[in-house]
Motif scaffolding. Structure first.
Motif, PDB file in Angstrom:
ATOM      1  N   VAL B   7      -1.185 -13.006  46.463  1.00 20.17           N
ATOM      2  CA  VAL B   7      -0.543 -12.474  45.262  1.00 20.17           C
ATOM      3  C   VAL B   7       0.786 -13.193  45.031  1.00 20.17           C
ATOM      4  O   VAL B   7       1.686 -13.126  45.863  1.00 20.17           O
ATOM      5  N   TYR B  43       5.131 -16.493  46.515  1.00 23.71           N
ATOM      6  CA  TYR B  43       4.507 -15.219  46.869  1.00 23.71           C
ATOM      7  C   TYR B  43       5.349 -14.037  46.385  1.00 23.71           C
ATOM      8  O   TYR B  43       6.583 -14.118  46.342  1.00 23.71           O
ATOM      9  N   ILE B  44       4.678 -12.958  46.063  1.00 24.13           N
ATOM     10  CA  ILE B  44       5.375 -11.683  45.904  1.00 24.13           C
ATOM     11  C   ILE B  44       5.686 -11.156  47.297  1.00 24.13           C
ATOM     12  O   ILE B  44       4.823 -11.184  48.182  1.00 24.13           O
ATOM     13  N   HIS B  45       6.936 -10.731  47.515  1.00 24.11           N
ATOM     14  CA  HIS B  45       7.347 -10.184  48.805  1.00 24.11           C
ATOM     15  C   HIS B  45       7.483  -8.674  48.684  1.00 24.11           C
ATOM     16  O   HIS B  45       8.476  -8.175  48.154  1.00 24.11           O
ATOM     17  N   ALA B  46       6.453  -7.975  49.169  1.00 25.58           N
ATOM     18  CA  ALA B  46       6.446  -6.519  49.011  1.00 25.58           C
ATOM     19  C   ALA B  46       7.623  -5.861  49.730  1.00 25.58           C
ATOM     20  O   ALA B  46       8.053  -4.774  49.358  1.00 25.58           O
ATOM     21  N   ASP B  49      10.828  -7.238  46.964  1.00 27.18           N
ATOM     22  CA  ASP B  49      10.786  -7.299  45.504  1.00 27.18           C
ATOM     23  C   ASP B  49      10.466  -5.923  44.920  1.00 27.18           C
ATOM     24  O   ASP B  49       9.473  -5.308  45.295  1.00 27.18           O
ATOM     25  N   ARG B  50      11.274  -5.508  43.949  1.00 26.21           N
ATOM     26  CA  ARG B  50      11.049  -4.198  43.320  1.00 26.21           C
ATOM     27  C   ARG B  50       9.698  -4.183  42.605  1.00 26.21           C
ATOM     28  O   ARG B  50       8.945  -3.209  42.661  1.00 26.21           O
ATOM     29  N   ASP B  51       9.402  -5.255  41.899  1.00 26.29           N
ATOM     30  CA  ASP B  51       8.137  -5.399  41.172  1.00 26.29           C
ATOM     31  C   ASP B  51       7.923  -6.895  40.938  1.00 26.29           C
ATOM     32  O   ASP B  51       8.711  -7.722  41.425  1.00 26.29           O
ATOM     33  N   SER B  52       6.877  -7.260  40.188  1.00 26.05           N
ATOM     34  CA  SER B  52       6.584  -8.687  40.031  1.00 26.05           C
ATOM     35  C   SER B  52       7.651  -9.393  39.200  1.00 26.05           C
ATOM     36  O   SER B  52       7.873 -10.597  39.366  1.00 26.05           O
ATOM     37  N   GLN B  73       6.608 -11.254  30.734  1.00 26.93           N
ATOM     38  CA  GLN B  73       5.315 -11.427  31.389  1.00 26.93           C
ATOM     39  C   GLN B  73       4.347 -12.068  30.401  1.00 26.93           C
ATOM     40  O   GLN B  73       4.238 -11.629  29.252  1.00 26.93           O
ATOM     41  N   VAL B  91       0.779 -13.500  38.681  1.00 28.42           N
ATOM     42  CA  VAL B  91       1.358 -12.924  37.470  1.00 28.42           C
ATOM     43  C   VAL B  91       2.286 -13.985  36.894  1.00 28.42           C
ATOM     44  O   VAL B  91       3.281 -14.353  37.520  1.00 28.42           O
ATOM     45  N   PHE B 215      11.240  -7.940  28.370  1.00 28.26           N
ATOM     46  CA  PHE B 215      10.142  -7.049  28.021  1.00 28.26           C
ATOM     47  C   PHE B 215       9.727  -6.148  29.175  1.00 28.26           C
ATOM     48  O   PHE B 215       9.421  -4.987  29.000  1.00 28.26           O
ATOM     49  N   ASP B 216       9.704  -6.714  30.351  1.00 26.62           N
ATOM     50  CA  ASP B 216       9.264  -5.932  31.499  1.00 26.62           C
ATOM     51  C   ASP B 216      10.064  -4.650  31.664  1.00 26.62           C
ATOM     52  O   ASP B 216       9.554  -3.624  32.096  1.00 26.62           O
ATOM     53  N   VAL B 219       9.174  -1.897  28.676  1.00 29.66           N
ATOM     54  CA  VAL B 219       7.793  -1.478  28.401  1.00 29.66           C
ATOM     55  C   VAL B 219       7.690   0.046  28.460  1.00 29.66           C
ATOM     56  O   VAL B 219       8.196   0.639  29.386  1.00 29.66           O
TER      57      VAL B 219
END
Lengths: 219, 219
Positions: B7, B43-46, B49-52, B73, B91, B215-216, B219
């Motif tokens: 991811v 990579y996304i770092h779970a 990172d708060r979100d993508s 996005q 993403v 935008f993110d 939303v």
């Protein structure tokens, strides 16, 4: 590399029913939130799904029996707080179908809920529904998208009512008909006239060359 | 549950340079495709990172030194064939910045490539770039998006040229100026006049209340 991210898809499935724009909700079979209403969704299966669109199609088929004619990627929702199991990411899709394609049976126990009265849903599913409804409204004003909520043949009055249900406002009949030629995606069906209690009405259909294709496949 | 999905996020970062719409590319430090030009991504770092979106902001900061003023996005790309390491999901985001914010140094060795002449990129990065360029063109025709490629103050001629670079067509000056009032996101800056070899030109800026937000976050 171990990322520990839950990767899933969710689908907002719209239909028109009883004169209202509605979505499909299902009671969750498993925890978290077992028994609660939520969007149709599920894990992406890397061993069998070609891509996330295939995951969404599989989920829709398994949970609603439906092969959707129009499925578009909406947005990807992610983060550490949206799912109690951990950091999660959901690729959200939306779809539109005519009501006749949604036939609940003993095995597929989904429910139809008006978009204007969706209950509190788990995860961030209310946010996903709001986002999908906004996208549907925005795209409806300049595309043939609303036609996918109608049967194959329909009258201009039915088409106008469909736009009204989506946009949530009454449209002036003469203005609507004047604008139709700009939206050149319709064709009158030769000799197809609906007789009713009012005067006979010409039936229309979406031009075959103007049907929306599945966006994912044409990107 | 073990999903075995890679991811990540990727960012298409647009700027205007030497009269051309360009994007930022970097040489990959690691396999696969070490040494090849590719989009900034990671990579996304779970764990952090708060979100993508936060992942995309972190990647941009680390690889270009940039805190982007506008990051949206774009689309999520996924599947079993796009990355030789296995089933992957990215993403994708896009961002627009004025050229002056992009200052390559010894540590940040990115390159600017014209959108019209992007080389063959690994993964499905060419597809991501095409998708982002199309989104930029589509949104430019009715929003203030192109202003983010300009410095804070600009002339109407510079604004017209920016639209022309994005859309890839020459615009008629009188038609462009006639349409400007419809796009009510500009304001003339009092007493700000640029003197040049031609006659003096009024300077404009984006109205503070009409700046696009990320935008993110809205939303």
């Amino acid at each position: 590399m171990e990322q520990n991210i839950i990767v899933s898809v969710d689908v907002v499935l719209f239909t028109l029913s009883e004169g209202q724009l509605k979505i499909v909700l299902l009671r969750r079979e498993r925890d978290p939130y077992a028994g609660q209403l939520a969007l149709p969704g599920g894990y992406i299966h890397a061993d069998k799904d070609r891509d996330s669109l295939a995951s969404a199609e599989r989920v829709l088929l398994n949970k609603t029996g439906l092969v959707s004619p129009y499925l578009e990627q909406l947005y990807t929702f992610s983060g550490g707080v949206r799912d109690p199991r951990g950091w999660s990411l959901s690729v959200a899709y939306y779809a539109l179908v005519h009501e006749s394609l949604l036939v609940p049976d003993a095995e597929l126990r989904f429910e139809l809920w008006p978009v204007a009265a969706v209950p509190d849903l788990p995860f961030d599913h209310n946010r996903i529904v709001d986002h999908a409804a906004k996208r549907l409204r925005d795209k409806s004003t300049y595309t043939s998208l609303p036609c996918h909520l109608l049967p194959e043949l329909f009258t201009l009055t039915e088409l106008q009512q469909t736009y009204e249900h989506i946009l949530g406002v009454a449209l002036d009949k003469s203005v609507f008909r004047r604008k139709l030629p700009e939206l050149d995606f319709l064709e009158a069906v030769p000799d197809a006239i609906r007789q009713g209690k009012h005067r006979p009405a010409q039936l229309y259909r979406l031009r075959p060359d103007r049907r929306l294709t599945i966006f994912d496949k044409t990107v």
